[in-house]
Write a protein that holds these residues in place. Structure first.
Motif: not given
Ligand code: FMN
Ligand code: SF4
Ligand code: SF4
Ligand code: SF4
Ligand code: FES
Ligand code: FES
Lengths: 170, 785, 424
Positions: A32-33, A35-37, A40, A54, A71
């Motif tokens: 989950r860490e 997710v932003i990667d 983006r 998504v 998020v």
């Protein structure tokens, strides 16, 4: 690979990118860490993150779409609605404000014929207000695709827009 | 046990209590929003501020976060605290619409109460309010997001506590939105809890929309009738209509929440086909006439044909009082003792729970506190939904949850599920070398508070006894190994407590041809006994069928004499839940035709009657008292019963809505350690499981639940299907001992190998869970009957 | 320039120094020395001795924080560098990383060694993608040189370092929100206790430090704690500081200057006075969350303690100047608007209270204010300050407190004249 093609139905990620994300997700104890990667990366390719993005992110990370959405909707640099090819983030925080940020924002609106939150008819530009861009010494500043421009004079606006237009048609 | 001073009053509280708890103990309710007993404190709303004068941290503090300390001095009514809370009230009301006149929450709204308690009264903010679009969340829960005060209780309830995965919080700053990723029905089986958890009118009960104002609603503490757990509920009704159910609080049982079956499964009470009049061969009678006729006929038959001529049948839906009075009436009539269940195997399993396991029963609270829970033959969402939520709390505290069951188990938490067929289950429990049981034994021996959850339906009496053996072996001086049995119905334990050891079987009795009159009290063996069809045939031997019920069951249509009884929400009574807790329920509404129905949607008819239309139904215990010619009221009945059955808890110590007490231990009965049937060559083990919705009869007759009713399918492990050359999605024929059925095949790798799984429910009522181990064949194609 | 340049020693306009240039001026010597000669305890002791205080805004003594850290605890532990830097008026970390990314990389390795953490993350804001790229390159170089990875320089110490990009939101700078952001869940701040040192990233012991804080570590190791203390001009302070100048100064650049430098020197020498020959009216001394200083504070030393004495804060030392034509009501409205918009939405004083304050300032700024609005403003300040869940709303109250302390007359003028006195 056949399976991976299925999870990214509308081609939001390059094939290698997708494979790398999937591999990395398998390696990590807490996928989950990423997710932003992933969001983006999708945004970089597609300009914004559609619902499919998504859902794709959720599939890659093995979480539910709502967990991604929770998020994604928190951050203002992830677009969950379509934006123009060049989203223009105009800084409206204190240093830019004190250096003519409001006039600059007006100039952009006049030049493009749109207000904040709108996209030009040709689909090229979206104007967005932004908080401090971290270049307060070069106020007033704007950011387009993670590139920072500043200090901008009112006269610079036409030129910048024209340059981006040329870039788009090239 | 620190002693502290709050508003000049001293109070001593248990270690770890917060100042908010301590104040509550003094009767000082500090306004609060985000704090909820089950969800814990998070410190987001800031409404609970108080001033700490003496203590480690002084000044304005959030009472939900500050632990009580020895010698602490706190005020809740000083100017600083009062003013701050008024500001919080003002902030929270910034965006709130002036909705109270049209808001369903009105009257029971924590925002209304707390805003007044906070002292905020006049709007000063003149800026724009933020607004949201609402989502359609299905037929249970309505959403009005503009009313939100961002206490985060809904998401903490839905997601964190109950483990739902389709609800969350989106956006940020003053625009946070609580809902689903995309519009659509909420998927959790516990979705309705956000209605109770939300302190405002954002999430309200859609099935109850615009039905009553809270102050017009009659409510009373009750016990959920939909499974054996017996969760605390508070049904509410008005003008004869049971309009909604909300969760009650019983910290030993459900805690603060209930499942959607319990919440939305209540409309059976208002079922349009419900019979509200005594009918004798189609003719309406008064209750008195009906009872006199019944009494006379019964006596006549016994006189003529002997004690076997009349057979009384109680049930696990009927209250303890009703079942006991049925026994008294039988004695009085001189017929044989009543059967207290139409379902022999379920009844036997319940007796094992009520007798053999009685010294090692675990409450649901114990399950929540356990560090290792092993489930044998239990599918919580199907059989005892709130057990799933209890397991989740155990798991959140680090417990390991292991499940041995043939069904594809879904749980709202991490679970180690080993698909295991019923035969394997029974075998492993008594094996010394089977690797899984060896592993279980090892883990149990290390656990600090182990609980074994045992499914009576799948294990039967024999299996429960085997689980007991394991528990005995795994108990030591330091701690016992407890058992949480899952039984067939809300009062299975109760009817087992009352039952006599020697039991014969309903069908045998009927087929003997000696029964002339069958009196079924709140049960329909056509739907609730394993061989419904055989029962139907056997009924032809009976001349006189009498049915007492509050449900429009098929049997009540066949009845020669039908006597309407009341639903649990319309009467006082008691049930004993799966872990032996003797719980009382109070009447919520009087039985009568709902006004909404008499007017057929229009204005109620202006006929002037001395009684309300449809008000004939009486509690079954009361009807039996009349048959007994006994004028004693409920208290007297209960007193007599508690004297006659010393295991029962003295009723004067109990009250509806209380924690209640467990019945006392009893000696073992160990009646049923018997041989199990052999599996015929080439057959599959038949597993009949309750559907999550519509398996227990009250929920089957609840229109509100129909959106959750599932179509009938047959599930098998894909390997078995392949071996039989059956394609997933195709039509197959299921041949069982009681008949053949055409079903669609679903393949699921989590179904234990060698099993065929069907769900009992509205779509497939033919097979009933909890029979003897039985076997079946599955073949391709459709068979004509 | 007389101030010794530690962090900016390799800084050349428009250039970025990578490993060769960095090593040419003594880079990685601190790391090599420390791994050879020092124990983690010794480094922590030295950092404590140096008096280094966190450069991320709160000024918490770094050595003190590090000594709370359970460096001996078994299992994974994390070091996280906070490069969110989204507070308006603050851009020093961005400048440092654009000039000399190895400063941070070496600092991270050394800090990780001191704390015995095996994994490090550099959490960097969305707008600093350029700097993130430099960092990735620098990390790759450090890896190739054997400064990152397994058994670093034969010391037996292992360390991995990752760069983690954000996607915009000021709250991510708050350390516990940052940890949630790193974990990929909603970045609301966490309830404390437990503190990150006990339960941080993924529930494991974690230390979060600012870029500049960490970049100072190699210099403390090579130069010594006492030398570092002596760099500051005021007693009780230590080290140099990056001062990012912005607003109405003639020169809006970032300078490395001693801690304790008087405001006057910043305004007159480094900022080159106020633009257009106007007069200095006020400044934010350390970012958007610090209460204003005015012309009467010209001789106040810029350090943690001195600024606290005049009811302001050192913050991040990003100094934003305002000339005498600036409407302080409008400036404060702009600042409050920032905080209200960046609220994470968790607690009421911030999420809704700041909206209330914003509306009050807007009303007054528009000339529609009444004396009641002024009273309400004071009352909001009193009730929001100190009572929010995290320090974001607390920070928002900085400029509001400054406005009410120093410029109440300006508010009254707005109210009495029914218009903004500065608007033409
Ligand atoms: C709203 C808010 C934003 C913050 N932003 C930053 C930031 O951008 N960078 C930073 O280093 N610290 C920031 N902080 C402070 C951090 O929470 C934390 O104290 C700091 O990273 C600790 O590092 P230091 O001790 O090295 O300063 C912020 C705090 C708050 C409350
Ligand atoms: S919807 Fe209700 S429960 Fe959820 S945050 Fe809003 S007010 Fe609280
Ligand atoms: S778990 Fe059982 S008793 Fe509890 S509410 Fe649900 S159906 Fe009713
Ligand atoms: S003060 Fe409250 S709402 Fe504001 S950022 Fe912090 S936690 Fe979020
Ligand atoms: S205020 Fe505009 S870049 Fe910082
Ligand atoms: S109840 Fe204490 S902060 Fe909300």
């Amino acid at each position: 690979m056949a399976q991976e093609e299925k999870i990214d139905q509308i081609g939001l990620l390059e094939e290698e990118e997708l494979a790398a994300f999937i591999d990395h997700a398998c390696e990590l104890e807490h996928p989950r860490e990423m997710v932003i990667d992933v969001l983006r990366a999708i945004q970089k390719n597609h300009g914004w993150v559609p619902d499919e993005g998504v859902e794709l992110t959720a599939t890659i990370l093995g979480i539910t779409p709502i967990e991604v959405e929770e998020v994604a909707t928190f951050y203002d640099k992830i677009f969950r609605r379509q934006v123009g090819r060049f989203p223009i983030h105009i800084c409206d925080s204190i240093c830019c404000w004190s250096n003519g940020g409001e006039e600059l924002a007006e100039q952009f609106q006049k030049t493009l014929g749109i207000t904040f939150g709108e996209t030009t008819k040709d689909g090229l530009f979206t104007l967005l207000p932004s908080c401090c861009l971290g270049v307060c010494g070069q106020a007033p500043a704007v950011m387009i695709h993670q590139k920072l421009y500043g200090p901008l004079q009112l006269d610079d606006v036409d030129e910048l827009i024209n340059r981006l237009r040329r870039e788009a048609s090239a | 046990m620190p002693t502290l001073t709050i508003d000049n009053q001293q109070v001593t509280v248990t270690d770890g209590s917060t100042v908010l708890d301590a104040a509550e103990q003094l009767g000082i309710i500090i306004p609060h929003f985000c704090y909820h007993k089950a969800l814990g404190p998070v410190g987001s709303c800031r409404m609970c501020a108080v001033t700490v004068h003496e203590g480690t941290f002084k000044g304005l503090k959030m009472s939900c976060l500050v632990k009580a300390e020895e010698g602490m001095v706190v005020t809740t009514d000083d100017q600083q605290s009062v003013e701050f809370r008024a500001r919080v009230g003002e902030w929270l009301m910034l965006n709130h619409p002036h909705d109270c006149p049209v808001c369903d929450e009105g009257g029971e709204c924590q925002l209304q109460e707390m805003t007044i308690a906070s002292g905020h009264g006049i709007r000063r903010y003149g800026g724009k309010k933020r607004t949201h679009n609402n989502q359609q969340l299905g037929s249970f829960v309505a959403q009005e997001m503009n009313r939100c005060i961002q206490c985060y209780r809904c998401v903490r309830t839905y997601k964190d506590y109950c483990g739902g995965s389709d609800f969350g919080v989106m956006g940020s700053r003053n625009r946070v939105f609580f809902g689903r990723y995309k519009e659509g029905p909420l998927e959790s089986d516990f979705s309705g809890n956000i209605i109770d958890a939300c302190p405002t009118g954002v999430f309200t009960d859609k099935t109850y929309r615009f039905k009553s104002r809270y102050w017009d609603l009659q409510e009373a503490p009750s016990v959920c009738p939909h499974c054996s757990l017996g969760c605390a509920t508070i049904p509410g009704g008005r003008y004869g209509e049971l309009q909604r159910v909300r969760s009650g609080v019983n910290e030993k049982v459900n805690g603060f929440f209930i499942c959607d079956r319990g919440r939305f499964g209540s409309s059976y009470v208002n079922h349009p086909d419900r019979r509200r009049q005594v009918r004798s061969d189609g003719q309406p009678l008064t209750v008195g006439d009906g009872l006199s006729k019944l009494d006379a006929q019964a006596r006549e038959l016994i006189e003529e044909h002997g004690p076997e001529a009349v057979l009384l049948l109680g049930s696990n839906r009927a209250s303890l009082e009703t079942n006991w009075l049925l026994q008294r009436w039988a004695a009085e009539l001189g017929c044989r003792a009543p059967l207290l269940s139409a379902h022999l195997q379920r009844h036997q399993a319940a007796q094992v729970a009520a007798f053999d396991l009685s010294d090692r029963l675990a409450s649901l609270e114990k399950v929540r506190q356990s560090d290792l829970v092993v489930l044998f033959g239990v599918d919580p969402l199907a059989e005892a939904p709130m057990l799933a939520v209890a397991l989740r709390q155990a798991a959140r505290n680090g417990a390991l949850i292991m499940v041995y069951d043939p069904r594809p188990i879904e749980l709202p938490c991490e679970v180690d599920h080993q698909p295991t067929s019923p035969a394997q289950l029974l075998a492993m429990l008594v094996s010394d070398c089977e690797p899984e049981i060896v592993r279980i034994r090892e883990m149990l021996s290390e656990a600090e508070m182990p609980v074994l959850v045992a499914g009576g339906d799948l294990l039967g009496a024999e299996g429960l006894l085997r689980v007991k053996q394991l528990a005995v072996e795994q108990s030591n001086e330091k701690r016992p190994c407890l058992i949480h049995p899952i039984l067939g119905g809300p009062n299975s334990f109760g009817s087992a407590v009352l039952s006599l050891p020697e039991q014969d079987d309903l069908l045998t009795r009927l087929e003997s041809g000696r029964t002339k009159m069958l009196i079924c009290v709140e049960t329909d063996p056509l739907l609730e006994a394993p061989e419904g069809e055989r029962f139907g045939t056997a009924l032809s031997h009976v001349d006189n069928l009498v049915v007492f019920d509050y449900l429009p069951t098929p049997l009540s249509v066949h009845a020669n004499l039908f006597i309407p009884s009341t639903a649990p929400a319309e009467s006082a009574g008691s049930f004993i839940n799966n872990e032996g807790r003797q719980q009382l329920f109070a009447p919520v509404t009087n039985p009568r035709l709902p006004i909404a129905e008499t007017g057929a949607g229009n204005h109620p008819p202006r006929e002037f009657l001395s009684t309300a239309p449809g008000s004939d139904p009486q509690p079954a215990w009361q009807l039996l008292q009349q048959l007994l010619g006994d004028m004693g009221d409920l208290e007297t009945v209960r007193q007599q019963m508690a004297t006659a059955v010393p295991r029962l808890v003295d009723f004067t110590n109990l009250q509806p809505g209380g924690v209640c007490c467990r019945v006392t231990d009893a000696d073992e009965r160990s009646l049923y350690a018997g041989d199990l049937p052999e599996q015929p060559e080439g057959s599959l083990q038949l597993v009949v499981t309750p559907a999550r919705y519509g398996s227990d009869l009250p929920s089957r007759f609840s229109a509100k639940l129909t959106p959750r009713f599932a179509p009938a399918v047959l599930q098998m492990n894909p390997k078995d299907a392949a071996a039989l050359k059956l394609a997933a999605g195709s039509k197959v024929s299921l041949d069982t001992e009681v008949g053949s059925f055409n079903l669609i095949l679903n393949c699921n790798k989590d179904v234990a190998a060698g099993c065929a799984l069907v769900e009992n429910g509205a779509a497939f009522p033919h097979l009933v869970p909890g029979g003897l181990p039985s076997f079946c064949q599955v073949s391709a194609g459709v068979r004509d009957d | 320039m007389s101030t010794p340049q530690l962090l900016f020693k390799n800084r050349r306009p428009g250039e970025t120094v990578f490993i060769d240039g960095y090593k040419a001026t003594g880079g990685y010597q601190g790391l090599e020395m420390a791994l050879k000669d020092s124990s983690p305890e010794e480094i922590r002791e030295q950092v404590k001795e140096s008096g280094l205080r966190g450069r991320g805004g709160a000024g918490f003594p770094t050595g003190f924080k590090w000594n709370f850290f359970p460096s001996g605890a078994p299992g994974p532990k994390y070091l996280v560098c906070n490069c969110d830097e989204m507070e308006p008026g603050t851009y020093k970390d961005g400048v440092l990383l654009a000039a000399d990314p190895h400063q941070l990389v070496e600092g991270m390795i050394l800090s990780a060694f001191a704390l015995q953490t095996d994994v490090g993350y550099i959490f960097i804001r969305y707008a600093y993608e350029q700097q993130a790229d430099y960092l990735r390159k620098a990390i790759a170089e450090a890896k190739a040189a054997g400064y990152i990875g397994k058994n670093i320089l034969g010391s037996g110490f292992d360390f991995e370092l990752h760069v983690h990009g954000s996607a915009g939101r000021y709250i991510l700078g708050e350390e516990t929100a940052l940890l949630n952001g790193l974990e990929g869940i909603r970045p609301n701040p966490r309830l404390k206790p437990p503190f990150p040192a006990t339960r941080g990233l993924f529930g494991r012991p974690t230390t979060v430090n600012n870029v500049e804080t960490i970049a100072n570590i190699p210099h403390i190791i090579t130069g010594g704690a006492l030398w570092f203390r002596d760099l500051a001009l005021t007693p009780g302070s230590s080290g140099t500081k990056l001062y990012g100048l912005s607003g109405h100064f003639n020169v809006t650049e970032c300078f490395e200057l001693p801690v304790g430098i008087p405001l006057r020197e910043i305004v007159e020498n480094y900022g080159g006075g106020i633009r257009g020959g106007r007069k200095f009216k006020a400044c934010l001394p350390g970012g958007a969350s610090t209460p204003y200083l005015t012309a009467e504070h010209m001789d106040v030393a810029l350090d943690f303690d001195s600024l606290e004495k005049v009811d302001s804060r050192y913050g991040t030392a990003g100094v934003t100047a305002f000339d005498d034509q600036t409407c302080m009501v409008a400036a404060t409205f702009n600042l409050i608007n920032f905080f209200a918009r960046e609220s994470c939405g968790w607690c009421s004083p911030c999420r809704d209270g700041l909206v209330m304050v914003r509306w009050l300032l807007e009303t007054i700024d528009n000339g529609q204010g009444t004396p009641e609005h002024l009273e309400m403003l004071k009352d909001q300040l009193k009730n929001i300050a100190g009572n929010s869940f995290c320090a974001l709303a607390e920070g928002a109250m900085g400029p509001l407190a400054g406005l009410l302390n120093h410029f109440e007359q300006e508010i009254v003028d707005h109210i009495e004249t029914g218009k903004c006195p500065f608007r033409k």
